[in-house]
Scaffold this active site. Structure first.
Site, mmCIF file in Angstrom:
data_model
loop_
_atom_site.group_PDB
_atom_site.id
_atom_site.type_symbol
_atom_site.label_atom_id
_atom_site.label_comp_id
_atom_site.label_asym_id
_atom_site.label_seq_id
_atom_site.Cartn_x
_atom_site.Cartn_y
_atom_site.Cartn_z
ATOM 1 N NE ARG A 1 -0.255 0.609 4.944
ATOM 2 C CZ ARG A 1 0.586 1.219 5.332
ATOM 3 N NH1 ARG A 1 0.970 2.164 4.617
ATOM 4 N NH2 ARG A 1 1.223 0.925 6.591
ATOM 5 C CB CYS B 1 1.101 8.541 9.220
ATOM 6 S SG CYS B 1 -0.406 7.152 9.365
ATOM 7 N N GLY C 1 -4.325 4.118 3.647
ATOM 8 C CA GLY C 1 -3.331 3.915 2.369
ATOM 9 C C GLY C 1 -4.026 2.661 1.652
ATOM 10 C CB THR D 1 -0.418 2.862 10.044
ATOM 11 O OG1 THR D 1 -1.253 3.201 11.161
ATOM 12 C CG2 THR D 1 -0.861 1.615 9.387
#
Length: 220
Positions: free
Chosen positions: A81, A184, A155, A86
């Protein structure tokens, strides 16, 4: 037709990822070959603790070694992604739409905006004001203030306008896990959850139904 799969309990990240990839590849292959493929999918998931690093993630945003993370019961995965690093875990609503954007007359940016809008509408139901921040995907609380904090990360991956991955909304999430990373990639902004903002836990089943309704309405 969009099939919504509400996966109960805690789901293994690796198993859910493989299920996503399988459907994604089928959809991309069918589109490439000009075959009809009328099914689209949305997965609603809670994961066991896991940290994921997107294509552009910096290793420095992972604040502990992978061995140290495993000792804390946290998996670590590098995935395809967009975005940086995260966390996913219990009490967090993770949503994976596998959608053909062309069917919905959407580009990638409009699709990300749509995901954010579904979250913003859901939060509004609980009296929480979610906002966008220029240059930073996801949904934020207190945008433009010194206490700006992220409540939802977004994402996605897209090939031939077929999507996978998606978003993670902190509902009743244990936010201490975010101290393991620079969420992030940010070091100057915090994270929050619906529970923290409201001062009480949220009914997770109700939340999932409400979010699904908003998402499917926006995708019509």
């Amino acid at each position: 037709m969009i099939d919504v799969f509400d996966l109960q309990g805690l789901s293994s990240y690796s198993e859910t990822l493989e299920r996503q990839r399988d459907l994604f590849q089928r959809m991309v292959r069918a589109k490439k070959d000009g075959e009809a493929y009328d099914r689209e999918y949305v997965f609603l998931v809670q994961h066991s603790p896991v940290i994921t690093l997107g294509r552009h993630a910096k290793e420095s945003n992972l604040l502990y070694s992978e061995e140290a993370l495993r000792e804390r019961g946290v998996e670590c995965h590098r995935i395809e992604r967009g975005g940086d690093v995260t966390f996913h875990g219990p009490g967090q609503l993770v949503v994976y739409p596998l959608i053909d954007l062309e069917k919905h007359h959407l580009g990638v940016k409009a699709y990300v905006d749509l995901l954010e809008e579904a979250v913003i509408l859901t939060l509004r139901h609980y009296g929480i004001t979610g906002e966008r921040v220029e240059g930073a995907s996801g949904v934020w609380i207190g945008a433009g203030t010194p206490s700006e904090r992220k409540i939802c990360a977004v994402g996605v991956k897209c090939s031939r306008f077929i999507t996978m991955h998606g978003l993670a909304l902190n509902v009743n999430t244990d936010l201490t896990y975010f101290s393991l990373i620079n969420p992030c990639g940010f070091t100057d902004r915090g994270v929050t959850s619906m529970e923290k903002e409201l001062g009480a836990p949220v009914d997770f089943s109700e939340l999932k139904k409400l979010f699904s309704t908003h998402l499917l309405e926006l995708l019509k």
